[in-house]
Design a protein around this motif. Structure first.
Motif, PDB file in Angstrom:
ATOM      1  N   UNK A  29      41.476  44.206  37.451  1.00 47.98           N
ATOM      2  CA  UNK A  29      40.094  43.841  37.201  1.00 47.98           C
ATOM      3  C   UNK A  29      39.850  42.397  37.608  1.00 47.98           C
ATOM      4  N   UNK A  30      38.598  42.128  37.958  1.00 47.39           N
ATOM      5  CA  UNK A  30      38.136  40.771  38.258  1.00 47.39           C
ATOM      6  C   UNK A  30      36.954  40.509  37.328  1.00 47.39           C
ATOM      7  N   UNK A  31      37.240  40.231  36.061  1.00 52.06           N
ATOM      8  CA  UNK A  31      36.220  40.289  35.011  1.00 52.06           C
ATOM      9  C   UNK A  31      35.091  39.280  35.149  1.00 52.06           C
ATOM     10  N   UNK A  32      35.320  38.179  35.808  1.00 46.27           N
ATOM     11  CA  UNK A  32      34.293  37.144  35.896  1.00 46.27           C
ATOM     12  C   UNK A  32      33.514  37.189  37.205  1.00 46.27           C
ATOM     13  N   UNK A  33      33.726  38.229  37.971  1.00 45.54           N
ATOM     14  CA  UNK A  33      33.046  38.356  39.255  1.00 45.54           C
ATOM     15  C   UNK A  33      32.114  39.560  39.248  1.00 45.54           C
ATOM     16  N   UNK A  34      31.049  39.470  39.995  1.00 47.67           N
ATOM     17  CA  UNK A  34      30.069  40.549  40.079  1.00 47.67           C
ATOM     18  C   UNK A  34      29.953  41.003  41.523  1.00 47.67           C
ATOM     19  N   UNK A  35      29.906  42.294  41.727  1.00 51.97           N
ATOM     20  CA  UNK A  35      29.863  42.839  43.082  1.00 51.97           C
ATOM     21  C   UNK A  35      28.551  42.491  43.769  1.00 51.97           C
ATOM     22  N   UNK A  36      28.653  42.180  45.043  1.00 55.07           N
ATOM     23  CA  UNK A  36      27.477  41.993  45.892  1.00 55.07           C
ATOM     24  C   UNK A  36      27.226  43.313  46.607  1.00 55.07           C
ATOM     25  N   UNK A  37      26.263  44.081  46.120  1.00 57.55           N
ATOM     26  CA  UNK A  37      25.999  45.413  46.652  1.00 57.55           C
ATOM     27  C   UNK A  37      24.937  45.362  47.740  1.00 57.55           C
ATOM     28  N   UNK A  38      25.111  46.207  48.738  1.00 59.71           N
ATOM     29  CA  UNK A  38      24.112  46.335  49.799  1.00 59.71           C
ATOM     30  C   UNK A  38      23.672  47.793  49.880  1.00 59.71           C
TER      31      UNK A  38
END
Length: 521
Positions: A188-197
């Motif tokens: 997991x990368x808990x402090x990151x948010x996905x950049x969705x396209x």
């Protein structure tokens, strides 16, 4: 798809018979440095204080690898097909070596794309093939992408691993070789948010993490290209279709889930495509994408998801046929060969009648049996053109949710009754009812030669009367009308000759009376 996953996970214990000389003290270290896009810099180091021979699997065709002798010398080396298991993407590199003053050291490096799949906050790492002389020591180090937490799950090893932070990033260190030749890690990368396209074209809307924009565009183009062909087959149009490229879990990979379309309240949801299969042989993920799209067309034309064997069998058949027509690659042929082989070992196919979404265990036989049925009928009655006619009959019904109606529509498209064929396949069907008897009579009437037109016309008249009597509730009279129509079709030649004889006799008689009447005048 299943065969490829099995090859990935298969045990490599048999490689012991292929290993060359063993050297005590020799050992491999596999190092993976994974970046934020999931690409890994792979370094394989082999070292030994004494001379000997060893081997390992190296990339065959998916990336360029570099071999560097750091210490000592290689006296002999050879690249060959892996044995006894052949791999699509790997080959055997065997070598004989002698150490220098400080021993022997060999370093192999390469870059590998899609070693990890990431859509923050989730990530999934799946190593390249880790296979070497089992008599040499082996350890693995994986540096997860920056931002990963220490909360990770490791698969492929029974134990003997540590997870710790080194230089600001998480390292997974494994002391023993993975039992199946692969190391998998859920992280997991808990402090990151996905950049969705989101990309759109026509009725399709594809969503993915921005790092997979090229893949999103590829599958959007694939769907746009194949859509007219599917429209021609089904004669329906789809409304907005959502497509998601998703990061798999270990469970998805282990069970071979390539994609899925959830059905909620009887309606199909978004098409979910497992990113893991971009690592499979050419055409594999494209075939998965086609398969899932066909489910939307099947639902739109009127086939309910409760008939899972119909949905999956036709999704398999149509996607494979279109995949071959489009030249999608080796993955299509491999998948077809796999399910054909499985189906050839099944004696009774009727078990698929009970296939439901709650089915547990290995579903491969269900897919294979369902595909076999539609492949057999397609080969016999005209392929995709046959199913075009079938879907027209389905659409005329409005909705198809039972096996009898499915087989009735298939029979209409085939221009002959297929009920007995399905019984031979092991399907449990009710005894011949009025609908099936009428269908048989209709097919018999349609198959009469043109010179039997009088009998055909009368048979059709009785069948029409049968429909009207059934709608009025006079089932006994409706059944009797079908029996009359069947008798007329079976005796069409005699009956037609009799009618022609009556017509000729009537004409002769009329002419005689006319001439006789003229003579009396």
């Amino acid at each position: 798809m299943k065969r490829w996953v099995s090859a990935v996970l298969v045990t490599l214990a048999l490689f012991m018979v292929a290993a060359s000389l063993n050297v005590e003290g020799g050992g491999y270290k596999y190092s993976y440095i994974v970046d934020s896009d999931g690409t890994a810099n792979v370094t394989i180091t082999f070292s030994s204080p004494t001379p000997g021979s060893s081997w390992l699997l190296v990339p065959k065709n998916f990336t360029h690898w570099i071999c560097e002798v750091v210490k000592g010398n290689i006296t002999q080396s050879n690249l060959s097909e892996a044995y006894p298991i052949s791999y699509a993407f790997y080959e055997n590199f065997s070598f004989t070596y002698i150490p220098g003053k400080e021993g022997f050291e060999l370093k192999i490096t390469y870059n590998a794309s899609y070693v990890a799949f990431i859509e923050e906050p989730f990530g999934f790492f799946f190593s390249t093939q880790i296979s070497s002389n089992p008599q040499d020591d082996l350890e693995i180090v994986v540096a997860l992408p920056l931002g990963s937490s220490l909360d990770a799950s490791v698969y492929g090893v029974d134990g003997g691993y540590t997870i710790r932070e080194v230089g600001g990033r998480v390292w997974v260190e494994v002391e023993d070789p993975p039992s199946s030749g692969r190391l998998a890690i859920e992280f997991t990368l808990p402090n990151l948010q996905a950049n969705l396209i989101t990309l759109t074209e026509g009725c399709f809307r594809v969503e993915a993490a921005s790092r997979y924009m090229d893949l999103a565009q590829h599958y959007l183009s694939l769907y746009s290209e194949v859509y007219p062909s599917l429209q021609e087959i089904f004669e329906v149009e789809l409304e907005e279709i959502e497509v998601k490229l998703y990061v798999p879990s270990m469970e998805d990979v282990a069970s071979g889930v390539g994609g899925f379309v959830p059905f909620r309240a009887g309606r199909p949801g978004a098409i979910n495509l497992n990113l893991f299969y971009v690592r499979a042989v050419e055409g594999t993920m494209e075939l998965i994408a086609l398969h899932e799209l066909v489910h939307h067309f099947l639902w739109k034309v009127g086939i309910q998801p409760s008939r899972l064997w119909v949905h999956e069998g036709l999704a398999e058949y149509i996607s494979i046929e279109l995949g071959k027509n489009m030249g999608l690659g080796e993955g299509v042929e491999e998948h077809e060969e796999e399910i054909v082989e499985i189906a050839s070992n099944l004696n009774n196919l009727g078990f698929i009648q009970d296939w439901s979404f709650e089915q547990q265990g290995d579903l491969t036989p269900y897919y294979a049996a369902s595909y076999h049925i539609f492949k057999t009928l397609g080969d016999e009655f005209g392929g995709l053109n046959f199913y075009h006619d079938f879907f027209n009959y389905v659409a005329a019904k409005g909705e198809v949710s039972d096996d009898v109606t499915v087989i009735e529509c298939l029979s209409l498209a085939a221009n002959q009754s297929l009920f007995e064929r399905f019984r031979e396949w092991g399907f449990e069907l009710p005894p011949m009812d009025l609908s099936e008897a009428r269908l048989l009579a209709e097919r018999q009437a349609e198959g009469l030669p043109s010179w039997c037109q009088p009998a055909r016309m009368i048979a059709r008249l009785f069948l029409k009367i049968s429909y009207q009597l059934e709608e009025a509730g006079f089932f006994a009279l409706a059944e009797a009308s079908v029996k009359v129509a069947t008798w007329i079709s079976k005796n069409a030649s005699v009956l037609s000759l009799f009618i022609y004889s009556l017509i000729v006799a009537s004409l002769v008689t009329s002419i005689w009376f006319f001439k006789h009447y003229q003579a009396l005048k």
